[in-house]
Design an enzyme around this catalytic site. Sequence first.
Site, mmCIF file in Angstrom:
data_model
loop_
_atom_site.group_PDB
_atom_site.id
_atom_site.type_symbol
_atom_site.label_atom_id
_atom_site.label_comp_id
_atom_site.label_asym_id
_atom_site.label_seq_id
_atom_site.Cartn_x
_atom_site.Cartn_y
_atom_site.Cartn_z
ATOM 1 C CB SER A 65 -0.844 -0.194 1.182
ATOM 2 O OG SER A 65 -1.730 -1.011 1.262
HETATM 3 N N1 SAH Z 1 -0.545 -4.934 3.313
HETATM 4 C C1 SAH Z 1 -0.157 -5.623 2.828
HETATM 5 C C2 SAH Z 1 -0.494 -4.736 1.417
HETATM 6 C C3 SAH Z 1 -2.223 -5.554 1.258
HETATM 7 S S1 SAH Z 1 -2.309 -5.906 -0.650
HETATM 8 C C4 SAH Z 1 1.183 -4.435 2.650
HETATM 9 O O1 SAH Z 1 1.053 -3.376 3.880
HETATM 10 O O2 SAH Z 1 1.942 -4.331 2.009
HETATM 11 C C5 SAH Z 1 -4.099 -6.525 0.029
HETATM 12 C C6 SAH Z 1 -3.387 -7.488 0.635
HETATM 13 O O3 SAH Z 1 -4.323 -8.551 0.487
HETATM 14 C C7 SAH Z 1 -2.820 -9.244 -0.295
HETATM 15 O O4 SAH Z 1 -1.842 -9.543 -0.246
HETATM 16 C C8 SAH Z 1 -4.178 -10.198 -1.037
HETATM 17 O O5 SAH Z 1 -3.724 -11.247 -1.364
HETATM 18 C C9 SAH Z 1 -4.922 -9.797 0.330
HETATM 19 N N2 SAH Z 1 -6.771 -10.303 0.450
HETATM 20 C C10 SAH Z 1 -7.059 -10.273 -0.518
HETATM 21 N N3 SAH Z 1 -8.129 -11.377 -0.348
HETATM 22 C C11 SAH Z 1 -8.064 -11.403 1.000
HETATM 23 C C12 SAH Z 1 -8.636 -12.411 1.746
HETATM 24 N N4 SAH Z 1 -10.178 -12.900 1.999
HETATM 25 N N5 SAH Z 1 -7.799 -13.257 3.083
HETATM 26 C C13 SAH Z 1 -6.630 -12.547 3.567
HETATM 27 N N6 SAH Z 1 -5.550 -12.321 2.904
HETATM 28 C C14 SAH Z 1 -6.742 -11.351 1.360
#
Ligand code: SAH
Length: 217
Positions: A65
């Site tokens: 992010s």
């Molecule tokens: N917090 C992260 C950015 C996240 S991007 C950072 O600091 O880098 C969003 C993430 O959510 C992705 O890795 C994606 O694979 C995950 N994601 C999507 N749906 C999800 C779910 N149902 N449960 C857990 N993770 C999920």
Amino acid sequence: MKEDNYRHKGMRRILVEDLKNKGISDNNVLNAINSVPRHFFLDSSFLEFAYQDKAFPIGSGQTISQPMTVAFQTSLLKIEKGMKVLEIGTGSGYQACVLAEMGAKVFTMERQRNLYAKTKTFLSEFNYNIKTFLGDGNKGLPTFGPFDRIIITAAAPEIPQNLVDQLKVGGIMVIPLSENEDTQTMLRLTKQEDGSMAREEYGDFRFVPMLKNLGND
Ligand code: SAH
């Protein structure tokens, strides 16, 4: 462990100034961003971009992010030392480290197997209080709850009831809720005595989608 030299630290201070100018005022959040070496979380080909206020690809079709988004969501959470925090969407692990740097006990879930494995190994090099889980964030972690805070870092099509159930009364959930195809409204939900959620809205953001079940897509 990669190197964190004076040049990186200088770029981080400039990023923190940038976030302050954009309206982030919580010093605990700014100090945490000043402490966590964001360039460790990007592939080395993006090293020079680590301290720009931009989102970047981290492999497996996912992104780390944007710093402003991390700072904004973290500010909304009102973190205090010792709080149990559930994060949905581990991704690179950067947001989890910012929370842990602020003294939170972090439980973070990722649905993509490869990304989970990579980030778990990477996070073990830090001394942070972070536990990583492979799983569907829609289900949460019932055996580890209830949580003081829940942060969702993917675009949620709805507010997952399992997560509401795993939040303490008085607890806060920050969630980018998809209200149309392109953007999400950032919500801060506070759990009331009767189990209902008080809702505050904080503008539009863009996240990768929150999906159901596990995968490697
Ligand atoms: N917090 C992260 C950015 C996240 S991007 C950072 O600091 O880098 C969003 C993430 O959510 C992705 O890795 C994606 O694979 C995950 N994601 C999507 N749906 C999800 C779910 N149902 N449960 C857990 N993770 C999920």
